[in-house]
Every structure is written in structure tokens, then in C-alpha cells.
Design an enzyme around this catalytic site. Structure first.
Site, PDB file in Angstrom:
ATOM      1  N   TRP A 128     -32.819 -46.886  28.214  1.00 39.67           N
ATOM      2  CA  TRP A 128     -32.565 -45.501  29.522  1.00 39.67           C
ATOM      3  C   TRP A 128     -31.080 -46.273  28.859  1.00 39.67           C
ATOM      4  O   TRP A 128     -31.357 -47.355  28.678  1.00 39.67           O
ATOM      5  CB  TRP A 128     -32.639 -46.410  30.930  1.00 39.67           C
ATOM      6  CG  TRP A 128     -32.368 -45.954  31.375  1.00 39.67           C
ATOM      7  CD1 TRP A 128     -31.918 -44.395  32.362  1.00 39.67           C
ATOM      8  CD2 TRP A 128     -30.610 -46.832  32.525  1.00 39.67           C
ATOM      9  NE1 TRP A 128     -30.724 -44.707  32.939  1.00 39.67           N
ATOM     10  CE2 TRP A 128     -30.080 -45.718  32.992  1.00 39.67           C
ATOM     11  CE3 TRP A 128     -30.398 -48.430  31.944  1.00 39.67           C
ATOM     12  CZ2 TRP A 128     -29.045 -46.784  33.788  1.00 39.67           C
ATOM     13  CZ3 TRP A 128     -29.203 -48.728  32.313  1.00 39.67           C
ATOM     14  CH2 TRP A 128     -28.739 -48.117  33.621  1.00 39.67           C
ATOM     15  N   GLU A 134     -36.646 -42.521  30.193  1.00 39.60           N
ATOM     16  CA  GLU A 134     -35.696 -42.710  31.752  1.00 39.60           C
ATOM     17  C   GLU A 134     -35.023 -41.880  31.665  1.00 39.60           C
ATOM     18  O   GLU A 134     -33.690 -42.569  31.842  1.00 39.60           O
ATOM     19  CB  GLU A 134     -35.908 -44.026  31.600  1.00 39.60           C
ATOM     20  CG  GLU A 134     -36.191 -43.982  33.452  1.00 39.60           C
ATOM     21  CD  GLU A 134     -35.138 -45.500  33.539  1.00 39.60           C
ATOM     22  OE1 GLU A 134     -35.536 -46.526  33.331  1.00 39.60           O
ATOM     23  OE2 GLU A 134     -35.890 -46.285  34.994  1.00 39.60           O
ATOM     24  N   LYS A 142     -32.086 -40.386  34.977  1.00 42.00           N
ATOM     25  CA  LYS A 142     -31.472 -40.262  36.540  1.00 42.00           C
ATOM     26  C   LYS A 142     -30.582 -39.459  36.992  1.00 42.00           C
ATOM     27  O   LYS A 142     -29.948 -38.958  36.131  1.00 42.00           O
ATOM     28  CB  LYS A 142     -30.947 -41.916  36.369  1.00 42.00           C
ATOM     29  CG  LYS A 142     -30.147 -42.279  35.967  1.00 42.00           C
ATOM     30  CD  LYS A 142     -29.073 -44.211  36.230  1.00 42.00           C
ATOM     31  CE  LYS A 142     -29.104 -43.740  37.313  1.00 42.00           C
ATOM     32  NZ  LYS A 142     -29.037 -45.541  37.139  1.00 42.00           N
ATOM     33  N   ASP A 192     -38.564 -43.191  37.282  1.00 44.54           N
ATOM     34  CA  ASP A 192     -37.810 -44.279  38.432  1.00 44.54           C
ATOM     35  C   ASP A 192     -37.513 -43.410  39.834  1.00 44.54           C
ATOM     36  O   ASP A 192     -37.015 -42.840  40.019  1.00 44.54           O
ATOM     37  CB  ASP A 192     -36.801 -44.839  37.775  1.00 44.54           C
ATOM     38  CG  ASP A 192     -35.862 -45.911  37.997  1.00 44.54           C
ATOM     39  OD1 ASP A 192     -36.018 -46.181  39.524  1.00 44.54           O
ATOM     40  OD2 ASP A 192     -35.762 -46.508  38.180  1.00 44.54           O
ATOM     41  N   HIS A 200     -34.312 -42.608  40.997  1.00 44.90           N
ATOM     42  CA  HIS A 200     -33.231 -41.804  41.037  1.00 44.90           C
ATOM     43  C   HIS A 200     -32.821 -40.486  40.439  1.00 44.90           C
ATOM     44  O   HIS A 200     -32.646 -39.460  39.982  1.00 44.90           O
ATOM     45  CB  HIS A 200     -33.680 -42.353  38.991  1.00 44.90           C
ATOM     46  CG  HIS A 200     -33.482 -43.393  37.941  1.00 44.90           C
ATOM     47  ND1 HIS A 200     -33.904 -43.547  36.603  1.00 44.90           N
ATOM     48  CD2 HIS A 200     -33.428 -44.696  39.254  1.00 44.90           C
ATOM     49  CE1 HIS A 200     -33.014 -45.029  36.092  1.00 44.90           C
ATOM     50  NE2 HIS A 200     -33.300 -45.161  38.098  1.00 44.90           N
ATOM     51  N   HIS A 259     -41.026 -46.547  36.852  1.00 45.00           N
ATOM     52  CA  HIS A 259     -40.733 -47.560  37.694  1.00 45.00           C
ATOM     53  C   HIS A 259     -40.414 -47.268  39.433  1.00 45.00           C
ATOM     54  O   HIS A 259     -39.962 -47.038  39.329  1.00 45.00           O
ATOM     55  CB  HIS A 259     -39.185 -47.650  37.146  1.00 45.00           C
ATOM     56  CG  HIS A 259     -39.240 -47.846  35.775  1.00 45.00           C
ATOM     57  ND1 HIS A 259     -37.591 -48.355  35.605  1.00 45.00           N
ATOM     58  CD2 HIS A 259     -39.722 -48.445  34.845  1.00 45.00           C
ATOM     59  CE1 HIS A 259     -37.619 -49.009  33.865  1.00 45.00           C
ATOM     60  NE2 HIS A 259     -39.019 -49.399  33.899  1.00 45.00           N
ATOM     61  N   ASP A 288     -29.104 -45.535  44.113  1.00 44.72           N
ATOM     62  CA  ASP A 288     -30.055 -46.383  43.055  1.00 44.72           C
ATOM     63  C   ASP A 288     -30.206 -47.618  44.307  1.00 44.72           C
ATOM     64  O   ASP A 288     -29.564 -48.321  42.529  1.00 44.72           O
ATOM     65  CB  ASP A 288     -29.565 -45.691  42.721  1.00 44.72           C
ATOM     66  CG  ASP A 288     -31.000 -46.525  41.480  1.00 44.72           C
ATOM     67  OD1 ASP A 288     -32.273 -46.488  41.705  1.00 44.72           O
ATOM     68  OD2 ASP A 288     -30.185 -46.201  40.280  1.00 44.72           O
ATOM     69  N   ASP A 342     -32.263 -49.961  44.460  1.00 46.91           N
ATOM     70  CA  ASP A 342     -33.001 -50.890  43.657  1.00 46.91           C
ATOM     71  C   ASP A 342     -33.550 -52.398  44.386  1.00 46.91           C
ATOM     72  O   ASP A 342     -33.202 -53.156  44.256  1.00 46.91           O
ATOM     73  CB  ASP A 342     -32.989 -52.265  42.221  1.00 46.91           C
ATOM     74  CG  ASP A 342     -32.510 -50.359  41.507  1.00 46.91           C
ATOM     75  OD1 ASP A 342     -33.847 -50.443  40.786  1.00 46.91           O
ATOM     76  OD2 ASP A 342     -31.392 -49.834  40.931  1.00 46.91           O
ATOM     77  N   ASP A 351     -39.283 -51.748  39.474  1.00 44.52           N
ATOM     78  CA  ASP A 351     -37.975 -51.717  38.603  1.00 44.52           C
ATOM     79  C   ASP A 351     -36.735 -52.551  40.283  1.00 44.52           C
ATOM     80  O   ASP A 351     -36.658 -51.434  40.469  1.00 44.52           O
ATOM     81  CB  ASP A 351     -37.047 -50.483  37.834  1.00 44.52           C
ATOM     82  CG  ASP A 351     -35.871 -50.514  37.551  1.00 44.52           C
ATOM     83  OD1 ASP A 351     -35.218 -52.448  37.453  1.00 44.52           O
ATOM     84  OD2 ASP A 351     -34.690 -50.347  37.171  1.00 44.52           O
TER      85      ASP A 351
HETATM   86  C1  RNT Z   1     -31.641 -48.380  35.787  1.00 40.25           C
HETATM   87  C2  RNT Z   1     -32.748 -48.005  35.429  1.00 40.25           C
HETATM   88  C3  RNT Z   1     -33.366 -49.114  34.485  1.00 40.25           C
HETATM   89  C4  RNT Z   1     -32.874 -50.361  34.486  1.00 40.25           C
HETATM   90  C5  RNT Z   1     -33.605 -51.667  33.964  1.00 40.25           C
HETATM   91  C6  RNT Z   1     -33.029 -52.649  34.216  1.00 40.25           C
HETATM   92  O1  RNT Z   1     -30.996 -47.643  36.496  1.00 40.25           O
HETATM   93  O2  RNT Z   1     -33.573 -47.870  36.408  1.00 40.25           O
HETATM   94  O3  RNT Z   1     -34.725 -48.698  34.122  1.00 40.25           O
HETATM   95  O4  RNT Z   1     -32.988 -50.867  36.333  1.00 40.25           O
HETATM   96  O5  RNT Z   1     -33.613 -50.842  32.206  1.00 40.25           O
HETATM   97 ZN    ZN Z   2     -35.997 -48.063  35.981  1.00 35.80          ZN
END
Ligand code: RNT
Ligand code: ZN
Length: 413
Positions: A180, A221, A223, A254, A257, A281, A289, A291, A321
């Protein structure tokens, strides 16, 4: 447990075998991301700020400061989570006294992680770290127009794949190495094509080295946007979906994303029709985003249904994640891991064949009625039994243990 026996009979009436569900769930590994334990700081460059358009907020005490502390914390979490799982490492979590930069990393810098994983029967997954580093300050890494910057990150990713392969070989289970990058523009660009062309070239270089595919799986990955890359992200979903299909790589979806009205649960069946394997993820975006720690939400449940109903979990690598620094970090892992497992269990307890048949027959009334009835079936009793058989605390009792650990270990840091 008496309640379990009752639950077992109620599910059996729908043709669902709870014992079979246990066996399936026992074998599904979830990759627990190390970076929840220290707010994505890592150990190589402790003084660097977290960049790349991702952010942790909060200052809950007790973050791990060393690899040993992080392992201790993860062990605590695993003692409260049923089953045997994997740990997802970022390259900056190397355990070494050497002053190494990201383009110098080697398997030996992760030997202690491998030894630990072997001892505990854990698998390992891996990630290049294309952020929080002076060479990512321009906002561009693998898609940079600056050749020397681009080469630095290409070399980093090449080394990460070898480390991933090393993990896979050492542990006898495949390591997923997920690329990513944060690259993108804050404001509307003129040239959307050139950075993507450069990213494609960088990836081609990175993946040109043939590695043992039974030891390492490459994932990419995308986003939609990040902080500072609101208008354009080089590595978009379409970019990586195309790249993965053409080059036999795995896509990483993810859940934070995408546009807020998009559902990852609806993408899984499409992506897996055209790729062999999928990386998830699992995260929770709140307005962006962000998290957050994952909840047992409708969408998490829908993702689990998608994985179980057509056996797609066999081709999917489930990773978490999120990084919330405002709550006890061990608890964050436990809540997230247990929620993922609860969602999978509920899906395993579904009388899917009956529902599919109703759907095929066009009996949408029965489909709706049964799906709703399933929500009040006693899956909790089955979950409790699963925890008991795995010798981990039943119900909220795990929180007492997490609290004791907080008092005895975390607050003394
Ligand atoms: C970032 C991505 C990625 C990170 C990690 C820490 O938007 O989701 O996967 O969260 O690599
Ligand atoms: Zn991620």
C-alpha cells in the site's frame, strides 16, 4: 452447557450442525495487525511522525515501546481470543540494533519475530512501509517523478517480498505481503496518467523477481483518498484491480477505502471471480478512513456471509486494520478479533442451502422471513461454548483480564 445443547437443537431443526461450525471456525485464521499496539510507530524510526495520510488519535497509556513489549501485549490478546491466528507486521517493526534504512532490510532483521511465531504456532504476514519516512515526504513513493525516490521504494518493496517469502518458508504457511502506498495529490491534478504509469512500472520491477508462491502471496491495496491526497490517489481501486487481474496478484480490499455508500461485502464475489485470492483489511471508517475498532455491525456480518456462503473464505486472507489510541490497545485487538469471529460463526450457523433454494424459487417472502428469524437464534450460546472449548474467557470476562494486565503491565510503562 445446557444453553448450548438447546441452541444446538434449535439449529439442528434448520439442518445446521453447530459442531461442524466449530470445526470450520477453528480453522479460520485472522491476521492480527501489530500496529494497533503502538499507534503505527514501529521500532526503526521512533522519532518519525506518522505520515501517509493516516492518523491515530488519543493518548491512552501503555503503548508498546519495544518488540518484546509488543509481543507480550499480543500474547495477552491472543490468550483472550479463541483459535490460533497470524500476526501482520510492517517493515518498520524490524527487531535489530543495526541502523538500517528501508532499502537495506533483510530477513535477519526479523529473526526474533520468526522465532516467536514458531514457538507460538502463529503465522506472519508482511507490509512494506511506504510512509513515515523522509523519502515519502513529497507525498509520492512508487509513483514519484523523481527517479531516485522511486528506486528507493522499489528496492524497499523488493526486499519486503523476500522477507515475506522467508516468513512463509520458515513457518510453513504462506505470508501475504501487501503493498500500500499513500501517493496522491491534495488538489486536482493535470496529469492523472503519468503517476499511474510510473506506479505500474514500479510494480512490474518489484514483482519481476520470481519467488516461491507457496511461501509468499503478493497483494495490492488501493484507496479512494487520504489526508493530503483528497483529490487524487495514484493507487486507486480500479488501478489495482486491473493490475491484479492482469498479473495474477491478490487485491486487498480495505473496508475504509471506498466511498461511504459503497459496500465491500458486495465486491468480494466479483473480485474473486477474476482473481485467485483476496486479502481483506477489515476496518471501520467513521465519516472518513478513520480506522476505528471494528464492531459487530451489519456490514461486518454481510462480509462474513459473503465469505462463508460460497466457501470464498478458502481463498480469502482476513486481516484487521485499525488503530485507535484512545482505548486500551490490547482490548482493541480482542474486541476486533472476537467480533470478526462472531460474524463468521453467525454465518456458519446460517441455513444457507434453504435460503438459496427459496431465492432460486423466487420465494422472497420466505427469504426475508427466515433471514430475520435467524437474527434472534441463540448464536451467543454457541459462541460461548466455542470460547469455553478454546479455554478463553466467556462473555465480558475477558475485560477483567485485560484490566488486570493494564494495571500490572501497561500502566507501569
Ligand atoms: C492505509 C492502509 C494501510 C495501513 C497500514 C498501516 O490507508 O489501510 O493498510 O493502514 O498499512
Ligand atoms: Zn489497510
Amino acid at each position: 452447557m445446557k444453553t448450548y445443547q438447546e441452541a444446538r437443537e434449535r439449529y439442528a431443526a434448520f439442518g445446521v450442525d453447530t459442531e461442524k461450525a466449530f470445526r470450520e471456525l477453528q480453522n479460520i485464521k485472522i491476521s492480527m495487525h501489530c500496529w494497533q499496539g503502538d499507534d503505527v510507530r514501529g521500532f526503526l524510526f521512533r522519532d518519525n511522525a506518522l505520515t501517509g495520510g493516516i492518523q491515530t488519535t488519543g493518548n491512552y497509556p501503555g503503548a508498546a515501546r519495544t518488540p518484546a513489549e509488543l509481543r507480550e501485549d499480543m500474547e495477552k490478546a491472543f490468550s483472550l481470543i479463541p483459535g490460533r491466528h497470524k500476526v501482520n507486521l510492517h517493515s518498520t517493526y524490524a527487531d535489530t540494533d543495526e541502523k538500517v534504512d528501508l532499502d537495506q532490510l533483510e530477513p535477519k532483521h526479523f529473526q526474533s519475530w520468526v522465532d516467536w511465531a514458531k514457538e507460538r504456532g502463529l503465522g506472519l504476514d508482511f507490509n512494506p512501509t511506504c510512509f513515515s519516512h523522509p523519502k515519502s515526504e513529497s507525498g509520492f513513493t512508487l509513483s514519484s517523478a523523481d527517479e531516485s525516490i522511486r528506486n528507493f521504494w522499489v528496492e524497499h518493496c523488493r526486499r519486503c517480498r523476500r522477507i515475506g517469502e522467508f516468513f512463509g518458508k520458515q513457518l510453513g504457511q504462506k505470508c501475504v505481503t501487501d503493498v500500500w502506498i499513500p501517493d496522491g495529490y491534495k488538489d486536482i491534478p493535470v496529469d492523472r496518467f503519468a503517476p499511474r504509469e510510473r506506479l505500474k512500472e514500479s510494480l512490474d520491477e518489484i514483482f519481476s523477481e520470481k519467488l516461491d508462491e507457496s511461501a509468499n502471496l503478493d497483494a495490492v491495496e488501493g484507496k479512494v483518498f487520504g489526508i493530503g491526497s483528497e483529490s487524487y490517489v495514484t493507487g486507486s481501486h480500479e488501478f489495482y484491480l486491473g493490475y491484479a487481474v492482469k498479473n495474477h496478484k491478490a487485491v486487498c480490499l480495505d473496508t475504509g477505502h471506498f466511498h461511504p455508500t459503497e459496500y465491500v461485502s458486495d465486491k468480494i464475489s466479483s473480485v474473486l471471480l477474476f482473481t485467485d485470492e483476496l486479502l481483506l483489511h477489515v476496518s471501520r471508517p467513521v465519516r472518513w478512513d478513520s480506522d476505528h475498532v471494528i464492531l459487530l455491525s451489519d456490514e461486518l456480518q454481510e462480509i462474513a456471509f459473503e465469505l462463508i456462503r460460497n466457501g470464498l473464505f478458502r481463498r480469502t486472507h482476513i486481516g484487521l486494520d485499525f488503530f485507535d489510541a484512545s482505548v486500551n490497545r490490547v482490548a482493541a485487538w480482542v474486541i476486533g478479533m472476537r467480533n470478526m469471529q462472531k460474524a463468521l460463526l453467525r454465518a456458519l450457523l446460517e441455513p444457507t442451502q434453504i435460503l438459496k433454494q427459496k431465492e432460486r424459487e423466487g420465494d422472497y417472502t420466505a427469504r426475508l422471513a427466515l433471514l430475520e428469524e435467524m437474527k434472534s437464534m441463540p448464536w451467543q450460546a454457541v459462541w460461548d461454548e466455542f470460547c469455553e472449548r478454546n479455554n478463553v474467557p466467556v462473555g465480558a470476562k475477558w475485560l477483567d483480564e485485560a484490566r488486570a494486565y493494564e494495571r500490572e503491565v501497561l500502566l507501569k510503562r
